[in-house]
Write a protein that holds these residues in place. Structure first.
Motif, PDB file in Angstrom:
ATOM      1  N   TYR A 108      -7.990  -7.908   1.793  1.00 60.91           N
ATOM      2  CA  TYR A 108      -7.807  -6.910   0.739  1.00 60.91           C
ATOM      3  C   TYR A 108      -8.801  -7.133  -0.402  1.00 60.91           C
ATOM      4  CZ  TYR A 108      -5.049 -10.732  -1.331  1.00 60.91           C
ATOM      5  OH  TYR A 108      -4.636 -11.942  -1.825  1.00 60.91           O
TER       6      TYR A 108
ATOM      7  N   TYR B 189      -6.655   2.622   1.923  1.00 60.49           N
ATOM      8  CA  TYR B 189      -7.324   2.788   0.626  1.00 60.49           C
ATOM      9  C   TYR B 189      -6.373   3.534  -0.305  1.00 60.49           C
ATOM     10  CZ  TYR B 189      -9.923   4.862  -3.168  1.00 60.49           C
ATOM     11  OH  TYR B 189     -10.310   5.257  -4.434  1.00 60.49           O
ATOM     12  N   ASN B 190      -6.311   3.104  -1.563  1.00 55.38           N
ATOM     13  CA  ASN B 190      -5.575   3.869  -2.560  1.00 55.38           C
ATOM     14  C   ASN B 190      -6.120   3.620  -3.953  1.00 55.38           C
ATOM     15  OD1 ASN B 190      -3.993   1.665  -3.930  1.00 55.38           O
ATOM     16  ND2 ASN B 190      -3.108   1.441  -1.882  1.00 55.38           N
ATOM     17  N   ARG B 191      -5.844   4.547  -4.812  1.00 56.03           N
ATOM     18  CA  ARG B 191      -6.168   4.422  -6.237  1.00 56.03           C
ATOM     19  C   ARG B 191      -4.865   4.489  -7.009  1.00 56.03           C
ATOM     20  NH1 ARG B 191      -7.727   8.246 -10.668  1.00 56.03           N
ATOM     21  NH2 ARG B 191      -9.107   7.087 -12.097  1.00 56.03           N
TER      22      ARG B 191
ATOM     23  N   HIS C   1      -8.840   0.513  -7.850  1.00 60.03           N
ATOM     24  CA  HIS C   1      -9.186   0.929  -6.491  1.00 60.03           C
ATOM     25  C   HIS C   1      -8.854  -0.225  -5.547  1.00 60.03           C
ATOM     26  CE1 HIS C   1     -11.456   4.600  -7.619  1.00 60.03           C
ATOM     27  NE2 HIS C   1     -11.746   3.901  -8.707  1.00 60.03           N
ATOM     28  N   SER C   2      -8.117   0.062  -4.470  1.00 61.64           N
ATOM     29  CA  SER C   2      -7.710  -0.975  -3.520  1.00 61.64           C
ATOM     30  C   SER C   2      -8.099  -0.586  -2.100  1.00 61.64           C
ATOM     31  CB  SER C   2      -6.192  -1.191  -3.561  1.00 61.64           C
ATOM     32  OG  SER C   2      -5.768  -1.571  -4.855  1.00 61.64           O
ATOM     33  N   ALA C   3      -8.560  -1.566  -1.338  1.00 65.07           N
ATOM     34  CA  ALA C   3      -8.858  -1.374   0.082  1.00 65.07           C
ATOM     35  C   ALA C   3      -8.277  -2.554   0.855  1.00 65.07           C
ATOM     36  CB  ALA C   3     -10.358  -1.263   0.318  1.00 65.07           C
TER      37      ALA C   3
ATOM     38  N   LYS D 201      -9.556  -5.506  -4.570  1.00 64.85           N
ATOM     39  CA  LYS D 201      -9.163  -4.630  -5.676  1.00 64.85           C
ATOM     40  C   LYS D 201     -10.184  -4.731  -6.803  1.00 64.85           C
ATOM     41  CE  LYS D 201      -4.159  -5.164  -4.865  1.00 64.85           C
ATOM     42  NZ  LYS D 201      -3.788  -3.769  -4.611  1.00 64.85           N
TER      43      LYS D 201
ATOM     44  N   ASN E  94       0.848  -1.197   0.000  1.00 64.77           N
ATOM     45  CA  ASN E  94       0.000   0.000   0.000  1.00 64.77           C
ATOM     46  C   ASN E  94       0.884   1.247   0.000  1.00 64.77           C
ATOM     47  OD1 ASN E  94      -2.921  -1.097   0.504  1.00 64.77           O
ATOM     48  ND2 ASN E  94      -1.622  -2.199   1.951  1.00 64.77           N
TER      49      ASN E  94
END
Length: 811
Positions: free
Chosen positions: A628, A571-573, A608-610, A630, A219
């Motif tokens: 996780y 969270y990230n994009r 998009h990832s969480a 995606k 991340n």
């Protein structure tokens, strides 16, 4: 105190009584000071992370306050009142160091510089292994592993060494994190053509002996480039800055492909067996006062059975084609890295370095094509690949330290040149004729990166911001020469093409920390302008490109239940931009009848990832788990199709639509005794590829549709570390990879077992190593592909079993 700093020496002489009065007033006010410094090992001058740093009063040893060092060995203690203290610094594997400290009132910050710890020889081997195995940092966003302790892969390449690390799998020469191959590879924090901007094949030719540690960042924060939806792997080269002359020299040798695993089809040259490996290495440092000079040199020679694929293609009209693709490879690879650190003054450091990588590769290959029962040969494809790759990288970095501890300005420039000079020579032997074909590819890649990064400490955290500017230019030239009566080449698809990329970006990152809560909020904004200019006479493709301005936010929230239990939410994009080889217009004939072609109309995929992570620790171990998920739009993958009228298969990159990737990863480390430590890593995930329809334009427009695919998959890794004596280690590693889906098909399960032995000699300065990879020779790639009007199965018995022995000496 601030008033006193305003007085110069002359005024102090004239106003001595006033100054004394001010000193008394300052002392009575009990000003608070921040102590900072760095803890390093006296043996090799490397940073010591997670060391205990405690301040006690000098008079009666009363506890005042304490902390632990971060991953870089640095510590900071705020709120220390004026007085005399003893700084106690301790860490498992080292002797406790006690440093007298006087805290006055003339400065708000006191830099204690470097505190060196002496190794505790009775505990050293145990502690090194434990540090290497636990890996997960306190932020739960990064795992770091030392390759020196990966005994079972000693003497091999970086790619081979990574296979045993938690969370990493290797498939078709590509690194995967949690089953996803969209990984960005950095070297010393920088992207370089040595490992490829999106291509990872170079990792198999970088000796593991040159590398200090591997960092896995699932991340990444906004300070990293947004490219790479699976995450980032940072490869850190060896380097120390101990006073005087010091270093490490080593040599390893070995043999692979100990026997023939699968008999050749008729008319083939012999497979490589008993393949030799040689890897000498030298790492040298010289430091005198303000200047540190460093050098790392490695040479790797290998003979390898690089590929040994058995393929059966079945067409809808009943036609069956059986073939074998065999590559006997000779590789010479040289890496040289050198540079200098110059401490201009206490607040400014300049580092300049250069890196050279040279790879000479020769592939001797055969590929016959038969009918179903091997009674009739329709073609024999014999080839020689002669490839020379040259990489040169120059880096300059300046760091300015402001008065406040942790207040930094970093400025860097990085230039990379990478030449790919590839020549293929083919004998195309048909049933009634024979032809001679060849092609040559010349590609010169130039990349320039300029970055400025600023870090400002705050009362409860810090602020990070910066800008980066990248220019990338790749002209390529493909020339075909073919016998027009027998060739399979598309000669008209050659010519020139130029890839041009411009990426300015900026980011901001805010970090907050309290006793219980942590927060990190970041945003990176990137502008990308890509142009791909192609030969106007190309029969299929025209010049193309894309541009965008996109935000890439990152969020991390964490709660500390106590010192041993912590939970984090991420969270990230992120984005995966097509690499130059993904859009390259020239057909590649490394397989005579499965032709690979790029696609200039390819666009980036966005993800998009969480993730929800939790770490708990106890006296003898720790456990880390992460859920996780995606979602990726515009998934980039190769789509294999056939064209009516011939038996060739065309594998072309496409944006295939939306995919989902969800899973759970766990890492358990347990030190059962001083003789045995185990690390267990498991990853279970669910992959779903939605139904899609694409049009492959090469060689003529044709459409392909696929139904939705989904499958549960995963992998398990077990590393066992045995220490029957203070100077002896044994590592036994097992890896199992479950079946998984790939576009248009699936890959079957795989298993391997690795063994490593290390004996420390010469009072800790020397070491003997013996290792064996894929001990049972069980690692075989098996795939099944569905292409509409055809299907094929593939089994690759490439070289995986290698036995090595080596010797290293520290001086």
């Amino acid at each position: 105190m601030k008033n006193m700093n305003c007085f110069n020496k002359q005024r102090k002489r004239l106003c001595g009584l006033v100054a004394i009065g001010l000193c008394v007033a300052a002392l009575s006010a009990q000003a608070q000071v921040t102590l900072s410094g760095i803890v390093k090992s006296e043996f090799d001058n490397t940073a010591v992370p997670f060391a205990n740093v405690v301040v006690k009063t000098e008079k009666d040893s009363l506890f005042v306050l304490g902390t632990i060092t971060n991953e870089d060995g640095r510590f900071s203690l705020a709120g220390v009142k004026s007085g005399n203290y003893i700084l106690h610094v301790s860490c498992m594997g080292y002797l406790t160091q006690r440093v007298p400290v006087y805290v006055g009132s003339l400065s708000d910050y006191l830099d204690l510089k470097t505190v060196e710890l002496k190794e505790n020889q009775q505990m050293l081997s145990e502690i090194v292994v434990t540090a290497q195995q636990s890996g997960v940092n306190e932020r739960l966003d990064k795992k770091a592993y030392s390759l020196e302790n990966n005994v079972s892969q000693s003497g091999g390449s970086v790619l081979q060494a990574m296979q045993n690390l938690p969370g990493i799998t290797v498939q078709d020469g590509k690194i995967e994190l949690r089953g996803n191959d969209k990984v960005t590879i950095l070297m010393d924090g920088k992207q370089t053509a040595l490992t490829g901007f999106g291509d990872q094949k170079g990792l198999d030719n970088i000796p593991a002996s040159a590398i200090h540690r591997i960092e896995i960042i699932n991340n990444p924060s906004s300070k990293y480039d947004s490219n790479g939806s699976a995450g980032i792997i940072n490869i850190v080269y060896k380097k120390t800055d101990r006073e005087g002359f010091n270093g490490k020299a080593g040599v390893s040798t070995g043999m692979g492909a100990l026997w023939e695993r699968q008999k050749n089809l008729p008319d083939m040259r012999s497979q490589y067996t008993g393949t030799p490996k040689v890897n000498p290495s030298l790492s040298v440092n010289y430091r005198k006062e303000k200047v540190n000079l460093f050098f790392q040199g490695d040479y790797l020679y290998t003979e390898t059975l690089n590929k040994n694929e058995y393929v059966t293609r079945t067409y809808s009209d009943g036609n069956i084609v059986r073939s074998q693709l065999q590559r006997n490879r000779d590789t010479h690879f040289t890496t040289l890295k050198m540079g200098a650190d110059w401490d201009i003054d206490p607040n400014n450091v300049l580092t300049v370095s250069g890196l050279y990588g040279g790879e000479k590769l020769l592939d001797h290959g055969d590929q016959p094509f038969f009918n179903a029962d091997l009674t009739k040969r329709r073609r024999l494809w014999k080839f020689l690949e002669d490839e020379l790759k040259t990489t040169v990288m120059a880096t300059a970095a300046w760091r300015h330290k402001f008065k406040e501890a942790g207040h930094l300005l970093n400025v860097g420039f990085n230039y990379t040149f990478h030449r790919e000079d590839e020549k293929y020579f083919f004998d195309n032997i048909l049933t009634v004729a024979k032809g001679y074909d060849w092609y040559k590819l010349l590609s010169d890649e130039q990349v320039m990166d300029f970055n400025v990064d600023y870090i400002k400490p705050l009362k409860n955290g810090r602020l990070e911001t910066g800008v980066k500017f990248r220019i990338r230019d790749i002209p390529t030239n493909m020339q075909f020469h073919a016998d027009k009566d027998t060739t399979a080449f598309d000669v008209a698809a050659g010519g020139k093409a130029t890839y041009k990329e411009l990426i300015p970006s900026l980011y901001g990152n805010y970090v907050y920390e309290s006793q219980r809560w942590e927060a990190e909020l970041g945003l990176r904004v990137e502008y990308v302008n890509l142009k791909y200019e192609v030969n106007p006479l190309h029969p299929t493709y025209k010049s193309d490109g894309y541009n965008y301005i996109e935000p890439f936010p990152t969020v991390r929230l964490a709660y500390k239940f106590n010192e041993r239990n912590k939970i984090s939410l991420f969270y990230n994009r992120r984005v995966d931009r097509p690499n130059e080889v993904d859009i390259r217009i020239f057909p590649k004939y490394d397989d005579a009848e499965i032709v690979k072609v790029g696609n200039p109309a390819l666009h980036p995929q966005f993800t998009h990832s969480a993730e929800l992570g939790f770490k708990t620790s106890w006296n003898t171990g720790n456990w880390y788990g992460a859920l996780y998920h995606k979602i990726t739009d515009g998934t980039i993958t190769r789509i294999s199709t056939a064209v009516s009228g011939n038996d060739l298969i065309y594998a072309i990159f496409q944006n295939a639509g939306r995919t989902y990737h969800s899973g759970f990863e766990a890492i358990l480390t347990q030190n059962f005794s001083k003789f045995y430590t185990a690390n267990l890593n498991g990853n279970i995930y669910y992959n779903r590829i939605n139904a899609f329809t694409v049009e492959n334009k090469y060689p003529i427009p044709h459409t392909f549709s696929a139904d939705r695919q989904n499958m549960y998959s995963g992998n398990v890794k077990l590393n066992n570390l045995f220490r029957p004596g203070a100077q002896f280690e044994m590592q036994l590693s097992a890896v199992w990879l479950a079946p998984d889906i790939i576009p248009q098909g699936k890959i079957q399960s795989r298993f391997s077992l690795d063994l490593g032995l290390k004996k420390t000699i010469q009072r800790g300065k020397g070491e003997l190593i013996l290792s064996a990879t894929d001990l049972l020779n069980t690692m075989v790639i098996r795939k099944e592909i569905q292409g509409g009007t055809f299907s094929y199965t593939l089994r690759d018995y490439y070289e995986t079993q290698v036995v090595r022995m080596g010797y290293n000496y520290k001086f």
